[in-house]
Design a protein around this motif. Structure first.
Motif, PDB file in Angstrom:
ATOM      1  N   ARG A  53       1.962  11.524  -7.714  1.00 16.00           N
ATOM      2  CA  ARG A  53       2.727  10.396  -7.202  1.00 16.00           C
ATOM      3  C   ARG A  53       2.725  10.444  -5.683  1.00 16.00           C
ATOM      4  NH1 ARG A  53       6.251   7.337  -5.347  1.00 16.00           N
ATOM      5  NH2 ARG A  53       7.856   6.079  -6.242  1.00 16.00           N
ATOM      6  N   GLY A  54       2.638   9.298  -5.077  1.00 15.20           N
ATOM      7  CA  GLY A  54       2.608   9.211  -3.617  1.00 15.20           C
ATOM      8  C   GLY A  54       3.935   9.594  -2.997  1.00 15.20           C
ATOM      9  N   THR A  55       3.911   9.745  -1.699  1.00 19.35           N
ATOM     10  CA  THR A  55       5.101  10.070  -0.941  1.00 19.35           C
ATOM     11  C   THR A  55       6.129   8.962  -1.113  1.00 19.35           C
ATOM     12  OG1 THR A  55       3.678  11.133   0.693  1.00 19.35           O
ATOM     13  CG2 THR A  55       5.942  10.658   1.364  1.00 19.35           C
ATOM     14  N   ILE A  56       7.344   9.345  -1.435  1.00 13.65           N
ATOM     15  CA  ILE A  56       8.419   8.362  -1.574  1.00 13.65           C
ATOM     16  C   ILE A  56       8.872   7.961  -0.179  1.00 13.65           C
ATOM     17  CG2 ILE A  56      10.753   7.969  -2.432  1.00 13.65           C
ATOM     18  CD1 ILE A  56      10.086  10.001  -4.671  1.00 13.65           C
ATOM     19  N   GLY A  57       8.914   6.670   0.062  1.00 14.01           N
ATOM     20  CA  GLY A  57       9.274   6.171   1.380  1.00 14.01           C
ATOM     21  C   GLY A  57       8.057   6.150   2.292  1.00 14.01           C
ATOM     22  N   PRO A  58       8.258   5.761   3.527  1.00 11.47           N
ATOM     23  CA  PRO A  58       7.126   5.682   4.447  1.00 11.47           C
ATOM     24  C   PRO A  58       6.605   7.066   4.815  1.00 11.47           C
ATOM     25  CG  PRO A  58       9.174   5.120   5.569  1.00 11.47           C
ATOM     26  CD  PRO A  58       9.504   5.311   4.127  1.00 11.47           C
ATOM     27  N   ARG A  84      -7.310   5.350   0.856  1.00 10.39           N
ATOM     28  CA  ARG A  84      -5.915   4.872   0.814  1.00 10.39           C
ATOM     29  C   ARG A  84      -5.094   5.653  -0.206  1.00 10.39           C
ATOM     30  NH1 ARG A  84      -8.486  -0.197   0.692  1.00 10.39           N
ATOM     31  NH2 ARG A  84      -7.741  -0.497  -1.433  1.00 10.39           N
ATOM     32  N   ARG A  85      -5.732   6.085  -1.297  1.00 12.28           N
ATOM     33  CA  ARG A  85      -5.023   6.897  -2.291  1.00 12.28           C
ATOM     34  C   ARG A  85      -4.625   8.240  -1.691  1.00 12.28           C
ATOM     35  NH1 ARG A  85      -1.425   7.483  -4.702  1.00 12.28           N
ATOM     36  NH2 ARG A  85      -1.242   9.145  -6.186  1.00 12.28           N
ATOM     37  N   LEU A  86      -5.521   8.853  -0.919  1.00 12.38           N
ATOM     38  CA  LEU A  86      -5.180  10.100  -0.227  1.00 12.38           C
ATOM     39  C   LEU A  86      -4.070   9.864   0.792  1.00 12.38           C
ATOM     40  CD1 LEU A  86      -8.705  11.685   0.238  1.00 12.38           C
ATOM     41  CD2 LEU A  86      -6.829  12.576  -1.150  1.00 12.38           C
ATOM     42  N   HIS A  87      -4.103   8.722   1.459  1.00 11.58           N
ATOM     43  CA  HIS A  87      -3.028   8.391   2.397  1.00 11.58           C
ATOM     44  C   HIS A  87      -1.686   8.310   1.677  1.00 11.58           C
ATOM     45  CE1 HIS A  87      -5.842   6.329   5.558  1.00 11.58           C
ATOM     46  NE2 HIS A  87      -6.009   7.640   5.499  1.00 11.58           N
ATOM     47  N   ASP A  88      -1.686   7.837   0.449  1.00 10.68           N
ATOM     48  CA  ASP A  88      -0.438   7.699  -0.299  1.00 10.68           C
ATOM     49  C   ASP A  88       0.197   9.054  -0.587  1.00 10.68           C
ATOM     50  OD1 ASP A  88       1.532   6.056  -1.529  1.00 10.68           O
ATOM     51  OD2 ASP A  88       0.676   6.510  -3.498  1.00 10.68           O
ATOM     52  N   VAL A  89      -0.606  10.094  -0.725  1.00  8.23           N
ATOM     53  CA  VAL A  89      -0.057  11.443  -0.940  1.00  8.23           C
ATOM     54  C   VAL A  89       0.005  12.218   0.376  1.00  8.23           C
ATOM     55  CG1 VAL A  89      -0.647  11.603  -3.377  1.00  8.23           C
ATOM     56  CG2 VAL A  89      -2.297  12.369  -1.665  1.00  8.23           C
ATOM     57  N   ARG A 132       3.125   8.896   7.388  1.00  8.28           N
ATOM     58  CA  ARG A 132       2.386   8.627   8.627  1.00  8.28           C
ATOM     59  C   ARG A 132       1.290   7.582   8.456  1.00  8.28           C
ATOM     60  NH1 ARG A 132      -1.869  13.432   9.333  1.00  8.28           N
ATOM     61  NH2 ARG A 132      -2.083  13.998   7.130  1.00  8.28           N
ATOM     62  N   PHE A 133       0.984   7.198   7.208  1.00 14.88           N
ATOM     63  CA  PHE A 133      -0.065   6.219   6.959  1.00 14.88           C
ATOM     64  C   PHE A 133       0.464   4.837   6.625  1.00 14.88           C
ATOM     65  CE2 PHE A 133      -1.950  10.367   5.956  1.00 14.88           C
ATOM     66  CZ  PHE A 133      -2.997  10.359   6.859  1.00 14.88           C
ATOM     67  N   GLY A 134       1.772   4.691   6.524  1.00 14.31           N
ATOM     68  CA  GLY A 134       2.323   3.372   6.279  1.00 14.31           C
ATOM     69  C   GLY A 134       3.514   3.401   5.348  1.00 14.31           C
ATOM     70  N   PRO A 135       4.019   2.215   5.021  1.00  9.40           N
ATOM     71  CA  PRO A 135       5.186   2.127   4.145  1.00  9.40           C
ATOM     72  C   PRO A 135       4.829   2.434   2.695  1.00  9.40           C
ATOM     73  CG  PRO A 135       4.414  -0.070   4.711  1.00  9.40           C
ATOM     74  CD  PRO A 135       3.583   0.902   5.504  1.00  9.40           C
ATOM     75  N   ASP A 136       5.837   2.725   1.917  1.00  9.23           N
ATOM     76  CA  ASP A 136       5.670   3.012   0.488  1.00  9.23           C
ATOM     77  C   ASP A 136       5.195   1.748  -0.228  1.00  9.23           C
ATOM     78  OD1 ASP A 136       5.826   3.814  -2.134  1.00  9.23           O
ATOM     79  OD2 ASP A 136       7.884   4.549  -2.013  1.00  9.23           O
ATOM     80  N   PRO A 137       4.054   1.808  -0.948  1.00 13.96           N
ATOM     81  CA  PRO A 137       3.580   0.611  -1.640  1.00 13.96           C
ATOM     82  C   PRO A 137       4.519   0.154  -2.755  1.00 13.96           C
ATOM     83  CG  PRO A 137       2.045   2.447  -1.957  1.00 13.96           C
ATOM     84  CD  PRO A 137       3.145   2.929  -1.091  1.00 13.96           C
ATOM     85  N   TYR A 138       5.398   1.039  -3.231  1.00 11.45           N
ATOM     86  CA  TYR A 138       6.349   0.666  -4.268  1.00 11.45           C
ATOM     87  C   TYR A 138       7.699   0.273  -3.709  1.00 11.45           C
ATOM     88  CZ  TYR A 138       3.220   2.227  -7.958  1.00 11.45           C
ATOM     89  OH  TYR A 138       2.160   2.356  -8.814  1.00 11.45           O
ATOM     90  N   SER A 158      -7.088   1.686   6.117  1.00 16.83           N
ATOM     91  CA  SER A 158      -5.734   2.040   6.549  1.00 16.83           C
ATOM     92  C   SER A 158      -4.746   1.628   5.464  1.00 16.83           C
ATOM     93  CB  SER A 158      -5.394   1.343   7.863  1.00 16.83           C
ATOM     94  OG  SER A 158      -5.441  -0.063   7.684  1.00 16.83           O
ATOM     95  N   GLY A 159      -3.567   2.222   5.523  1.00 15.65           N
ATOM     96  CA  GLY A 159      -2.539   1.905   4.542  1.00 15.65           C
ATOM     97  C   GLY A 159      -2.582   2.855   3.363  1.00 15.65           C
ATOM     98  N   ARG A 160      -1.892   2.455   2.309  1.00 15.55           N
ATOM     99  CA  ARG A 160      -1.734   3.316   1.144  1.00 15.55           C
ATOM    100  C   ARG A 160      -2.046   2.537  -0.133  1.00 15.55           C
ATOM    101  NH1 ARG A 160       4.210   5.824   2.127  1.00 15.55           N
ATOM    102  NH2 ARG A 160       3.817   6.567   0.022  1.00 15.55           N
ATOM    103  N   SER A 161      -2.561   3.244  -1.134  1.00 24.29           N
ATOM    104  CA  SER A 161      -2.808   2.657  -2.452  1.00 24.29           C
ATOM    105  C   SER A 161      -2.120   3.521  -3.494  1.00 24.29           C
ATOM    106  CB  SER A 161      -4.302   2.602  -2.768  1.00 24.29           C
ATOM    107  OG  SER A 161      -4.943   1.629  -2.005  1.00 24.29           O
ATOM    108  N   PRO A 162      -1.279   2.917  -4.333  1.00 27.23           N
ATOM    109  CA  PRO A 162      -0.612   3.696  -5.376  1.00 27.23           C
ATOM    110  C   PRO A 162      -1.583   4.079  -6.486  1.00 27.23           C
ATOM    111  CG  PRO A 162      -0.034   1.394  -5.567  1.00 27.23           C
ATOM    112  CD  PRO A 162      -0.864   1.516  -4.332  1.00 27.23           C
TER     113      PRO A 162
END
Length: 180
Positions: free
Chosen positions: A156-161, A90-95, A163-169, A15-19
């Motif tokens: 680059r991942g989704t800016i801001g939160p 998690r990388r897929l979650h980030d996008v 559905r998978f979690g908050p922005d890792p950056y 779960s979560g996101r990986s940049p």
């Protein structure tokens, strides 16, 4: 160095996101460790081997080398299987993509293999021409999906939160919180 080993600290966290930095630094870490372990396996005689080839003759210019791992390389690959899948998910979650996309190339090739076995079992004397075309189309689809996954890993991942979690950056108060 922290980014390289962060997926090991998050061993089976899907779960979560990986940049991008976390994902690609882990890939680099795995490549470096795999090369070193292949060399150590070869030197210690633990089943690995190094091969090289060169072409000789008029107008030839091909040369290359390869290594195959032994016991240590195999153990390393087994040890990082789950963290590699987890960081990929998690990388897929980030996008903002589902982690199930990681299975798409495997499923396409699996369907092709099952079809081949079913066709051979039904009539072993039948022509394989039609299946050959089907198998080539399946391989092409698998290649396209693999390229799509590579593009998503580089995006680059989704800016801001999402559905998978908050922005890792997103700004955080304590940098150490990222690497806990």
């Amino acid at each position: 160095m922290e980014w390289m080993i962060l997926p090991l600290k998050r061993y089976a966290q899907f779960s979560g996101r990986s940049p991008r930095r976390e994902y690609w630094m882990f890939v680099l870490f795995n490549i470096i460790v795999s090369i070193v372990l292949s060399i150590v396996d070869t030197v210690l005689g633990l089943g690995g081997h190094t091969s090289s080839y060169s072409a000789s003759g008029p107008g030839s210019y091909a040369a290359g080398a390869g290594t195959s791992g032994g016991i240590l390389s195999g153990l390393w690959s087994l040890a990082i299987l789950i963290p590699s899948i987890a960081v990929g998910v998690r990388r897929l979650h980030d996008v903002n993509r589902s982690g199930w996309w990681m299975l798409a190339p495997v499923l396409v090739l699996g369907v092709a293999m099952v079809s081949a076995l079913a066709r051979l079992g039904a009539n072993p004397d039948a022509s394989m021409f039609g299946f050959g075309i089907f198998f080539m189309v399946a391989m092409l689809i698998g290649l396209i999906v693999s390229i799509l996954l590579l593009v998503w890993a580089c995006t680059r991942g989704t800016i801001g939160p999402n559905r998978f979690g908050p922005d890792p950056y997103a700004p955080i108060d304590d940098l150490q919180e990222t690497f806990r």
